[in-house]
Design an enzyme around this catalytic site. Structure first.
Site, PDB file in Angstrom:
ATOM      1  N   ASN A   9       0.873  -1.178   0.000  1.00 15.19           N
ATOM      2  CA  ASN A   9       0.000   0.000   0.000  1.00 15.19           C
ATOM      3  C   ASN A   9       0.909   1.225   0.000  1.00 15.19           C
ATOM      4  OD1 ASN A   9      -1.738   2.086   0.536  1.00 15.19           O
ATOM      5  ND2 ASN A   9      -2.236   1.433   2.635  1.00 15.19           N
ATOM      6  N   TRP A  10       0.953   1.867  -1.133  1.00 13.29           N
ATOM      7  CA  TRP A  10       1.882   3.003  -1.268  1.00 13.29           C
ATOM      8  C   TRP A  10       1.381   4.272  -0.601  1.00 13.29           C
ATOM      9  CZ3 TRP A  10       4.108   2.945  -6.976  1.00 13.29           C
ATOM     10  CH2 TRP A  10       5.040   1.895  -7.070  1.00 13.29           C
ATOM     11  N   LYS A  11       0.100   4.273  -0.178  1.00 12.30           N
ATOM     12  CA  LYS A  11      -0.479   5.478   0.427  1.00 12.30           C
ATOM     13  C   LYS A  11      -0.260   6.662  -0.528  1.00 12.30           C
ATOM     14  CE  LYS A  11       0.107   3.249   4.806  1.00 12.30           C
ATOM     15  NZ  LYS A  11       0.224   3.337   6.245  1.00 12.30           N
ATOM     16  N   HIS A  95      -9.182   1.233   5.021  1.00 14.73           N
ATOM     17  CA  HIS A  95      -7.891   1.354   5.715  1.00 14.73           C
ATOM     18  C   HIS A  95      -8.078   2.281   6.914  1.00 14.73           C
ATOM     19  CE1 HIS A  95      -3.783   2.548   6.565  1.00 14.73           C
ATOM     20  NE2 HIS A  95      -3.433   1.417   5.978  1.00 14.73           N
ATOM     21  N   GLU A  97      -6.490   4.703   7.949  1.00 12.91           N
ATOM     22  CA  GLU A  97      -6.322   6.130   7.635  1.00 12.91           C
ATOM     23  C   GLU A  97      -7.593   6.687   6.975  1.00 12.91           C
ATOM     24  OE1 GLU A  97      -2.613   5.565   5.555  1.00 12.91           O
ATOM     25  OE2 GLU A  97      -1.740   4.963   7.472  1.00 12.91           O
ATOM     26  N   GLU A 167      -4.832  -4.790  10.722  1.00  9.57           N
ATOM     27  CA  GLU A 167      -3.800  -3.762  10.837  1.00  9.57           C
ATOM     28  C   GLU A 167      -3.999  -3.000  12.142  1.00  9.57           C
ATOM     29  OE1 GLU A 167      -2.081  -2.750   6.658  1.00  9.57           O
ATOM     30  OE2 GLU A 167      -3.593  -1.287   7.227  1.00  9.57           O
ATOM     31  N   GLY A 173       3.255   2.398  10.683  1.00  9.49           N
ATOM     32  CA  GLY A 173       4.191   3.501  10.530  1.00  9.49           C
ATOM     33  C   GLY A 173       4.960   3.843  11.793  1.00  9.49           C
ATOM     34  N   SER A 213       4.076  -2.011  10.142  1.00  6.73           N
ATOM     35  CA  SER A 213       5.536  -2.082  10.307  1.00  6.73           C
ATOM     36  C   SER A 213       6.132  -3.415   9.867  1.00  6.73           C
ATOM     37  CB  SER A 213       5.936  -1.759  11.759  1.00  6.73           C
ATOM     38  OG  SER A 213       5.622  -0.416  12.063  1.00  6.73           O
ATOM     39  N   GLY A 234       3.170  -1.041   4.124  1.00  7.48           N
ATOM     40  CA  GLY A 234       3.211   0.379   3.775  1.00  7.48           C
ATOM     41  C   GLY A 234       4.617   0.801   3.387  1.00  7.48           C
ATOM     42  N   GLY A 235       5.314   1.435   4.324  1.00  8.42           N
ATOM     43  CA  GLY A 235       6.624   2.044   4.062  1.00  8.42           C
ATOM     44  C   GLY A 235       7.601   1.138   3.335  1.00  8.42           C
TER      45      GLY A 235
HETATM   46  P1  13P Z   1       3.543   0.484   7.471  1.00  6.13           P
HETATM   47  O1  13P Z   1       4.001  -0.808   6.861  1.00  6.13           O
HETATM   48  O2  13P Z   1       4.235   1.689   6.934  1.00  6.13           O
HETATM   49  O3  13P Z   1       3.523   0.409   8.976  1.00  6.13           O
HETATM   50  O4  13P Z   1       2.003   0.682   7.011  1.00  6.13           O
HETATM   51  C1  13P Z   1       1.116  -0.380   7.149  1.00  6.13           C
HETATM   52  C2  13P Z   1      -0.137  -0.066   6.437  1.00  6.13           C
HETATM   53  O5  13P Z   1      -0.877   0.824   6.816  1.00  6.13           O
HETATM   54  C3  13P Z   1      -0.438  -0.839   5.218  1.00  6.13           C
HETATM   55  O6  13P Z   1      -1.745  -0.610   4.773  1.00  6.13           O
END
Ligand code: 13P
Length: 249
Positions: A9-11, A95, A97, A167, A173, A213, A234-235
């Site tokens: 997930n590149w956000k 998600h 967010e 999640e 993050g 993470s 994510g990251g």
């Molecule tokens: P991180 O891997 O950056 O913690 O993000 C997880 C996430 O929200 C994937 O949707």
């Protein structure tokens, strides 16, 4: 055996040019990976670049969100049919967010799941507790509410098309990955809910991803748990080398 899914997930990161550059490096690193579904969910504007760069490969593309109407006067929104037409096979729904900053609820998530399924997309429905809920032992209560209020209204046939992602918000993050034990316990709780609602076969078949993470150095421990069927990253999915090491865990 459930086939693993490693999804990125590149956000709100990367431009179209950066998307193309990512896949140039990433494609050869995962070209031999046949053990899992590999999915990248970039921002909407990068979908054409991602679709071009992954055509004919073992990499699939997804959206990060959608709106439930087919089309209409909904400024700023994108429909399931548009995602399909842009080359998506997957879409992330609810998600944390989206829940936190954009008013996503179980009710809107349910409409999005239905629209995604109708269009032939494979939705990934996200659930997870916040830090204060984690610290006050409310994880099961929160997960129960997020499942009942959304997944609970799906038909068994609809449910077969769904992937769930656990999640925990406190792990997203933050570098504070849930231990394999904590993640596994939450996945078991989710799978029990599915068993009660849709039966043993559905619970066995449903893939439940962990997110929060996930990095190259902790994916192995997570994937060793039989309750954990993959990861939503994510990251660490932004870098082709690190995401390839996660895919090839
Ligand atoms: P991180 O891997 O950056 O913690 O993000 C997880 C996430 O929200 C994937 O949707």
């Amino acid at each position: 055996m459930r086939r693993p899914i490693l999804a990125g997930n590149w956000k709100m990161y990367k431009t179209p040019l950066e998307t193309t550059a990512f896949f140039e490096k990433f494609r050869p690193l995962v070209a031999d990976a046949t053990h899992a579904d590999i999915v990248i969910c970039p921002p909407f504007v990068n979908l054409p670049a991602a679709a071009d760069a992954t055509r004919g490969t073992n990499i699939e593309v997804g959206g990060q969100n959608l709106y439930w109407a087919n089309e209409g006067a909904y400024t700023g929104e994108v429909s399931a049919g548009m995602l399909r037409a842009a080359g998506c096979q997957w879409v992330i729904v609810a998600h944390s967010e989206r829940r936190e900053y954009f008013g996503e609820t179980e009710e809107t998530a349910f409409k999005k799941l239905c629209a995604a399924l109708d269009a032939g997309l494979k939705p990934i429905y996200c659930v997870g507790e916040r830090l204060h809920e984690h610290e006050s032992n409310q994880t099961h209560e929160v997960l129960g509410r997020q499942l009942r209020g959304c997944v609970g209204y799906l038909t068994p046939e609809q449910f077969r098309g769904i992937t769930v992602a656990y999640e925990p918000v406190w792990a997203i993050g933050t570098g504070k990955v849930a231990t394999p034990e904590i993640a596994s316990a939450a996945h078991s709780f989710i799978r029990d809910y599915i068993r009660r609602q849709f039966g043993a076969g559905a619970a066995e078949a449903c893939r439940i991803l962990y997110g929060g993470s996930v990095k190259a150095d902790n994916i192995g421990g997570l994937m060793a748990e039989d309750q954990i069927d993959g990861a939503l990253v994510g990251g660490a999915s932004l870098d082709p080398v690190s995401f390839a090491s996660i895919v090839n865990f």
